[in-house]
Design a protein around this motif. Sequence first.
Motif, short mmCIF file in Angstrom:
data_model
loop_
_atom_site.label_atom_id
_atom_site.label_comp_id
_atom_site.label_asym_id
_atom_site.label_seq_id
_atom_site.Cartn_x
_atom_site.Cartn_y
_atom_site.Cartn_z
N GLU A 1 0.62 -1.30 0.33
CA GLU A 1 -0.39 -0.22 0.36
C GLU A 1 0.57 0.95 -0.18
O GLU A 1 0.62 2.15 -0.48
N LEU A 2 2.01 1.13 1.05
CA LEU A 2 2.71 2.36 0.82
C LEU A 2 3.59 2.48 -0.52
O LEU A 2 4.12 3.52 -0.23
N GLU A 3 3.90 1.46 -1.20
CA GLU A 3 4.45 1.11 -2.20
C GLU A 3 3.36 1.90 -3.46
O GLU A 3 4.06 3.31 -4.29
N ARG A 4 2.71 1.57 -3.96
CA ARG A 4 0.95 2.41 -4.25
C ARG A 4 0.45 3.86 -4.32
O ARG A 4 0.49 4.47 -4.61
N ALA A 5 1.14 4.42 -2.60
CA ALA A 5 0.96 5.00 -2.49
C ALA A 5 1.96 6.47 -2.73
O ALA A 5 2.13 7.38 -3.44
N GLY A 6 3.40 5.60 -2.48
CA GLY A 6 4.42 6.57 -3.73
C GLY A 6 4.60 6.90 -4.83
O GLY A 6 4.94 7.84 -5.44
N ALA A 7 3.97 5.85 -5.47
CA ALA A 7 3.90 5.69 -7.46
C ALA A 7 3.40 6.77 -7.31
O ALA A 7 3.10 7.86 -8.29
N ASP A 8 2.06 7.00 -6.55
CA ASP A 8 0.44 8.19 -6.86
C ASP A 8 1.45 9.28 -6.97
O ASP A 8 0.35 10.31 -7.62
N GLU A 9 1.91 9.72 -6.08
CA GLU A 9 2.14 11.13 -5.69
C GLU A 9 3.12 11.87 -6.67
O GLU A 9 4.31 10.99 -7.66
#
Lengths: 93, 182
Positions: free
Chosen positions: A85-93
């Motif tokens: 989830e953290l990875e996904r959130a980071g990719a969205d930024e």
Amino acid sequence: MASLITCPHCGTRPKEEFSIRGAAAPKRPSPTAKDEAWHRYVYVRDNPKGRILEYWHHVAGCRRFLVVERDNLTHEVFGVTDAAELERAGADE
Amino acid sequence: MSINLLHRHVLEDHISGFETDPNPNHLSVIRRPVIFSVLAHAGQETAVAEALWNAEDVAPRFCGPSEWLAVSRTVGAETVAGMLSAIAGASVVDQSDGRALMEISGPSVRKILGRCVAVDLHPEVFEQGHSAAMLCCHATANVARTGADTFEIIVPRSFAGSVFEELMEMGREHGLTRGFAD
Ligand SMILES: [Zn+2]
């Protein structure tokens, strides 16, 4: 069992159910990165005291990799997130 | 029945075995349960979970965000396989031979399990129908509350012996008995 970690999937669990997989803050270099970058990533690590990010693998529970933000001096836990989830959130930024 | 206490050796039970007539606290070992592991493909998690919870004759057990066990004590493996393979976006594997299923029940069940797991089993926290993967007697197990005082424990086959012995040891104080069940 004093050290309790609240897994986002399983709830509050003792540390015995987890395997600590190291610091989560250093960013893995790309496979084609220079040797110096890889050397720095593999061997040159900080040894901070205080608030840190770590990978915790919930081996005996959901078997997900979690990122735990905690203080390595007081063992106060500030947050637990699924690593994906953290990875996904980071990719969205 | 009169027991001649004078001639009853202190290790009598240890050598000839503890009583086997079911007590209020009892551990049943299910002989031939059907256990499938179900994995949802990426993006299909909610749909697969919904299909599992609506499936007849199959009890779903939560393992992780996209992983469950489907348990049945009433229908055969082929029926379950047919039912589960009809769920879109799921991969299923028959684990019946690789897992052991035990059911522990009785008024002292929470006290006994309290020595085996580090999870709060209060009915308001661990409600009926709730299930989770956790350490039970030092082995990775899936524990489910199937009744007010009934829990189902699923352990990998190779751990079944040690988990069973430890459960019996923890339950001895409460007169826990054991036996096979279908
Ligand atoms: Zn977990």
